[in-house]
Design a protein around this motif. Structure first.
Motif, short mmCIF file in Angstrom:
data_model
loop_
_atom_site.label_atom_id
_atom_site.label_comp_id
_atom_site.label_asym_id
_atom_site.label_seq_id
_atom_site.Cartn_x
_atom_site.Cartn_y
_atom_site.Cartn_z
N LEU A 5 1.04 -1.32 -0.02
CA LEU A 5 -0.33 0.10 0.29
C LEU A 5 0.75 1.36 -0.20
O LEU A 5 0.76 2.31 -0.56
CB LEU A 5 -1.21 0.36 1.24
N HIS A 39 -8.33 2.44 5.45
CA HIS A 39 -7.74 1.27 5.19
C HIS A 39 -7.54 0.42 6.73
O HIS A 39 -6.92 1.27 7.85
CB HIS A 39 -6.83 0.84 5.27
N HIS A 90 -10.86 -2.60 3.71
CA HIS A 90 -11.07 -1.69 3.15
C HIS A 90 -11.99 -1.55 2.25
O HIS A 90 -13.03 -1.60 1.44
CB HIS A 90 -10.21 -2.35 1.71
#
Length: 183
Positions: A39, A140, A178
């Motif tokens: 990420l 997230h 997410h």
């Protein structure tokens, strides 16, 4: 267009630290660290408050040449720009970092609009300001299987968020949720 993303590693009851400020329960293992690295490769700028920045300064001197996810994260973090929001810090000692004395939603919106890579906002206190201003695009949450019963909340209590679940991933004992913020 870039997104403003909030990432929190937290307890099942949505705390990033307990009432004493301890966040040791959330230390990522290699598998979780690799997901965070994946990420983080998409992030060009990190926004943080003083406490989050003080924790993250470890990565300025952490060995970046060691194999594995920790060395990789050190390299990723050092390569990114950083903005620290604080009224108490007089200076920052990390590279590629600028100090700002207050959170300006218009400036953050402009930064995100001009960015080619995503912008990550860290620390639940600073993130709460971005949530209140309607700036956060994605959330997230990495939920650890522990309930700590209090402390620093990962999400603000005074903001309504309508979210769209984009994915659920199990990483060992941790669950990664997410979400996209619906506008």
């Amino acid at each position: 267009m870039a997104r403003l993303r909030y990432l929190a590693i937290c307890s099942l009851d949505l705390h990033t630290a307990d009432s004493d400020g301890d966040f040791g329960f959330a230390r990522p293992d290699d598998e979780l660290h690799q997901v965070v690295n994946d990420l983080s490769r998409e992030v060009g700028t990190y926004l943080s408050g003083r406490r989050d920045h003080e924790v993250m300064t470890y990565w300025e001197t952490a060995p970046g040449d060691v194999p594995g996810p920790e060395g990789e994260f050190a390299r990723i973090w050092r390569a990114a720009d950083k903005v620290v929001y604080s009224t108490t810090l007089e200076e920052v000692t990390t590279a590629r970092t600028r100090l700002v004395d207050h959170f300006d939603p218009d400036e953050v919106a402009a930064l995100v609009a001009e960015s080619t890579l995503d912008v990550s906002i860290g620390g639940p206190t600073l993130a709460a300001e971005a949530f209140r201003a309607g700036l956060v695009d994605e959330v997230h949450l990495f939920l650890h299987p522990v309930v700590i019963g209090g402390g620093l909340r990962a999400l603000p209590e005074d903001v309504r968020l309508d979210l769209e679940l984009l994915s659920v991933e199990r990483i060992g004992e941790v669950v990664h949720l997410h979400h996209r913020v619906r506008r």
